[in-house]
Write a protein that holds these residues in place. Structure first.
Motif, PDB file in Angstrom:
ATOM      1  N   GLY A  14       0.677  -1.315  -0.197  1.00 12.15           N
ATOM      2  CA  GLY A  14       0.007   0.170  -0.077  1.00 12.15           C
ATOM      3  C   GLY A  14       0.885   1.207  -0.025  1.00 12.15           C
ATOM      4  N   VAL A  15       2.076   1.383  -0.210  1.00  8.46           N
ATOM      5  CA  VAL A  15       2.876   2.365  -0.409  1.00  8.46           C
ATOM      6  C   VAL A  15       2.407   3.048  -1.810  1.00  8.46           C
ATOM      7  N   ALA A  16       2.204   4.343  -1.729  1.00  2.82           N
ATOM      8  CA  ALA A  16       1.658   4.699  -3.033  1.00  2.82           C
ATOM      9  C   ALA A  16       2.854   5.477  -3.769  1.00  2.82           C
ATOM     10  N   GLY A  17       2.583   5.160  -5.217  1.00  6.62           N
ATOM     11  CA  GLY A  17       3.470   5.626  -6.137  1.00  6.62           C
ATOM     12  C   GLY A  17       4.562   4.598  -6.873  1.00  6.62           C
ATOM     13  N   GLU A  18       4.624   4.676  -7.807  1.00  8.33           N
ATOM     14  CA  GLU A  18       5.857   3.869  -8.560  1.00  8.33           C
ATOM     15  C   GLU A  18       7.088   3.859  -7.949  1.00  8.33           C
ATOM     16  N   ALA A  19       7.298   5.181  -7.700  1.00  7.76           N
ATOM     17  CA  ALA A  19       8.794   5.971  -7.215  1.00  7.76           C
ATOM     18  C   ALA A  19       8.990   5.187  -5.875  1.00  7.76           C
ATOM     19  N   ASN A  20       8.087   4.848  -4.914  1.00 10.95           N
ATOM     20  CA  ASN A  20       8.250   4.348  -3.658  1.00 10.95           C
ATOM     21  C   ASN A  20       8.375   2.930  -3.955  1.00 10.95           C
ATOM     22  N   ASN A  21       8.354   2.153  -5.238  1.00 11.96           N
ATOM     23  CA  ASN A  21       8.605   0.976  -5.188  1.00 11.96           C
ATOM     24  C   ASN A  21      10.039   0.597  -5.961  1.00 11.96           C
ATOM     25  N   PRO A  22      10.765  -0.142  -4.950  1.00 16.33           N
ATOM     26  CA  PRO A  22      12.149  -0.282  -5.359  1.00 16.33           C
ATOM     27  C   PRO A  22      12.377  -1.379  -6.580  1.00 16.33           C
ATOM     28  N   PHE A  23      11.338  -2.062  -6.724  1.00 12.99           N
ATOM     29  CA  PHE A  23      11.390  -2.814  -8.160  1.00 12.99           C
ATOM     30  C   PHE A  23      10.743  -2.333  -9.352  1.00 12.99           C
ATOM     31  N   ALA A  24      10.109  -1.282  -9.350  1.00 10.23           N
ATOM     32  CA  ALA A  24       9.317  -0.610 -10.281  1.00 10.23           C
ATOM     33  C   ALA A  24      10.541  -0.430 -11.472  1.00 10.23           C
ATOM     34  N   ALA A  25      11.535   0.565 -11.449  1.00  9.30           N
ATOM     35  CA  ALA A  25      12.282   0.950 -12.405  1.00  9.30           C
ATOM     36  C   ALA A  25      13.021  -0.414 -13.301  1.00  9.30           C
ATOM     37  N   ALA A  26      13.257  -1.383 -12.196  1.00 13.02           N
ATOM     38  CA  ALA A  26      13.992  -2.574 -12.927  1.00 13.02           C
ATOM     39  C   ALA A  26      12.800  -3.639 -13.552  1.00 13.02           C
ATOM     40  N   ALA A  27      11.503  -3.504 -13.093  1.00 14.95           N
ATOM     41  CA  ALA A  27      10.669  -4.299 -13.491  1.00 14.95           C
ATOM     42  C   ALA A  27      10.166  -3.667 -15.101  1.00 14.95           C
ATOM     43  N   ASN A  28      10.174  -2.330 -15.125  1.00 12.65           N
ATOM     44  CA  ASN A  28       9.722  -1.618 -16.285  1.00 12.65           C
ATOM     45  C   ASN A  28      10.995  -1.681 -17.406  1.00 12.65           C
TER      46      ASN A  28
END
Length: 161
Positions: A99-113
């Motif tokens: 529930g942490v809002a925003g892609e910037a707060n997800n440490p996996f988001a950039a690598a997943a993209n």
């Protein structure tokens, strides 16, 4: 009077069920990236069933992205890029569930993209699915862990230590 079977019964008898494939990543692999205590907290009472669904979703995303270039689902031995992509997508999904809002707060988001882009390039024939694909992605993109400098707050999935 002689009874006959409908034609559909004859054909159905010849169909083979789709083989059940092994998941592309495991809970143990996920727990190398996200602490087991945090995985358990995110999954809550749903436990293994929810984790299986998260992994299945990650596997389906990999299959959907690579289907234009190869036969899916993959069987063993899995190409290393397939295992890595599934692990990364599963970790990204777990992180989103806290529930942490925003892609910037997800440490996996950039690598997943970045992985999605790579899988799309493989599907388009611009890159190979072979061993070189894992090198094209690079180790710096995988994956979040404390040794790479994550803060305690990040490592505890958004909680204060």
């Amino acid at each position: 009077m002689r009874l006959t079977r409908p034609a559909s019964c004859i054909f159905a008898r010849n169909l083979k069920p789709r083989p059940k494939t092994m998941p592309y990543c495991t809970q143990a692999e996920i727990e190398t990236q996200v602490p087991a205590s945090q995985v358990a907290k995110v999954l809550g009472s749903e436990g293994a069933a929810l984790l299986d669904a998260i992994i299945a979703g990650a596997d389906l995303e990999v299959d959907a992205r690579l289907a234009p270039a190869t036969t899916v689902p993959f069987t063993t031995p899995l190409p290393p890029i397939v295992r890595r992509a599934s692990l990364l997508f599963a970790c990204e999904t777990l992180w989103r569930r806290i529930g942490v809002a925003g892609e910037a707060n997800n440490p996996f988001a950039a690598a997943a993209n970045a992985m999605r882009d790579l899988l799309d390039e493989i599907a388009a024939g611009e890159r190979s699915l072979g061993p070189g694909a894992i090198n094209a992605f690079g180790d710096e993109a995988l994956i979040f862990n404390k040794a790479r400098g994550a803060t305690t707050t990040e490592y505890n999935m958004g909680e204060e230590a």
